[in-house]
Design a protein around this motif. Structure first.
Motif, short mmCIF file in Angstrom:
data_model
loop_
_atom_site.label_atom_id
_atom_site.label_comp_id
_atom_site.label_asym_id
_atom_site.label_seq_id
_atom_site.Cartn_x
_atom_site.Cartn_y
_atom_site.Cartn_z
N UNK A 65 0.84 -1.19 0.00
CA UNK A 65 0.00 0.00 0.00
C UNK A 65 0.88 1.25 0.00
N UNK A 66 0.39 2.31 -0.65
CA UNK A 66 1.18 3.49 -0.93
C UNK A 66 0.62 4.71 -0.18
N UNK A 67 1.45 5.26 0.72
CA UNK A 67 1.06 6.40 1.53
C UNK A 67 2.10 7.50 1.35
N UNK A 68 1.65 8.75 1.37
CA UNK A 68 2.57 9.89 1.27
C UNK A 68 2.22 10.91 2.34
N UNK A 77 0.08 19.71 -3.40
CA UNK A 77 0.87 18.49 -3.51
C UNK A 77 0.01 17.26 -3.22
N UNK A 78 -1.00 17.40 -2.38
CA UNK A 78 -1.89 16.28 -2.07
C UNK A 78 -2.54 15.75 -3.35
N UNK A 79 -3.07 16.64 -4.16
CA UNK A 79 -3.69 16.22 -5.40
C UNK A 79 -2.68 15.59 -6.35
N UNK A 80 -1.48 16.12 -6.37
CA UNK A 80 -0.45 15.60 -7.27
C UNK A 80 -0.02 14.19 -6.90
N UNK A 81 0.17 13.93 -5.59
CA UNK A 81 0.60 12.59 -5.22
C UNK A 81 -0.53 11.58 -5.42
N UNK A 83 -2.55 11.77 -7.93
CA UNK A 83 -2.53 11.56 -9.38
C UNK A 83 -1.48 10.56 -9.83
N UNK A 84 -0.42 10.38 -9.03
CA UNK A 84 0.61 9.41 -9.41
C UNK A 84 0.48 8.10 -8.62
N UNK A 85 -0.59 7.96 -7.82
CA UNK A 85 -0.87 6.65 -7.27
C UNK A 85 -0.97 6.48 -5.78
N UNK A 86 -0.88 7.55 -4.99
CA UNK A 86 -1.00 7.39 -3.54
C UNK A 86 -2.39 6.90 -3.17
N UNK A 87 -2.44 5.99 -2.18
CA UNK A 87 -3.71 5.50 -1.66
C UNK A 87 -4.17 6.29 -0.44
N UNK A 88 -3.23 6.93 0.23
CA UNK A 88 -3.55 7.72 1.40
C UNK A 88 -2.56 8.88 1.48
N UNK A 89 -3.04 10.00 1.98
CA UNK A 89 -2.19 11.17 2.16
C UNK A 89 -2.33 11.64 3.60
#
Length: 253
Positions: A65-68, A77-81, A83-89
């Motif tokens: 799972x991908x979190x940033x 930046x939340x929207x950008x990450x 857009x490249x695949x984050x599942x959670x911010x």
């Protein structure tokens, strides 16, 4: 693959590694080492948009799972990450309802938020069509507001009531710093732990997800006992140093 949001909402307990090194294969190796999730840190870590972009692909390849965590106030930046695949911010220093509303607006498509369209890479990594991605995005992508100050604790019900805020993430180091008005850094102290317990209780009562950073392995089980379901433990830089020290120690004669 079941989404991170589905797993956490169904009661799964997940430990995420913490990646501060802007080297995507390091994040991938953490996942291949057994971590079910990896968080790429853009606030205090070295990650930038390029390393997050490549890191999302590496973690997808490894099945994690991908979190940033974005920088303070980094709602664009939340929207950008995403857009490249984050599942959670994870957004740091969400201190009041206005902060939460701005963060949620960047995370969710209308009518919940104001996120603009462009998740082509995210849809590709998820193996979804654009229509399928849009249909599930608002529910399956998690917005986690960091609770790190007395102001945030006082406003917690307001923060949790914002449409598009899916839960919270506690930073015990900053929480201890702000609770003591800068006099001490005591993330494992009684005052900090009492606040963390209260935050978890109120978050669960609101039907939201609770996450926390754990500085020691024993704190993971303590956090679960408090009601947390997402626990960060294990930083890439420290794990590498500790493994190096252990390897050298074992090789000495």
């Amino acid at each position: 693959m079941t989404s991170l949001a589905q797993r956490l909402r169904s009661g799964d307990k997940i430990v995420t590694a913490w990646s501060g090194l802007a080297v995507p294969i390091v994040a991938e190796l953490l996942a291949r080492g057994g971590y079910e999730a990896v968080t790429l840190d853009m606030q205090h870590g070295q990650h930038d948009m390029a390393s997050v972009r490549e890191g999302m692909a590496s973690l997808t390849l490894a099945g994690a799972h991908r979190i940033v965590r974005i920088p303070v106030g980094g709602n664009a930046m939340a929207s950008r990450v995403l857009d490249v695949g984050a599942e959670a911010v994870i957004a740091p220093m969400i201190n009041n309802r206005a902060d939460a509303e701005a963060f949620a607006a960047a995370m969710k498509f209308p009518p919940v938020g104001a996120r603009s369209w462009g998740p082509h890479r995210a849809a590709m990594l998820a193996g979804k069509t654009s229509s399928d991605y849009l249909a599930g995005a608002n529910d399956s992508l998690l917005s986690l507001a960091m609770i790190e100050t007395p102001e945030a604790i006082a406003a917690l019900e307001d923060i949790l009531s914002v449409p598009g805020i899916d839960g919270v993430f506690v930073g015990p180091s900053d929480l201890s710093l702000t609770l003591s008005q800068g006099l001490s850094l005591d993330p494992g102290g009684e005052r900090t732990q009492k606040a963390a317990t209260d935050i978890a209780r109120r978050t669960l009562a609101a039907g939201k997800v609770a996450g926390i950073f754990c500085l020691e392995p024993g704190k993971v089980q303590e956090a679960i006992g408090m009601g947390y379901s997402l626990m960060a433990f294990g930083s890439d830089a420290f794990l590498l140093m500790e493994a190096s020290q252990a390897a050298l120690k074992s090789s000495r004669v």
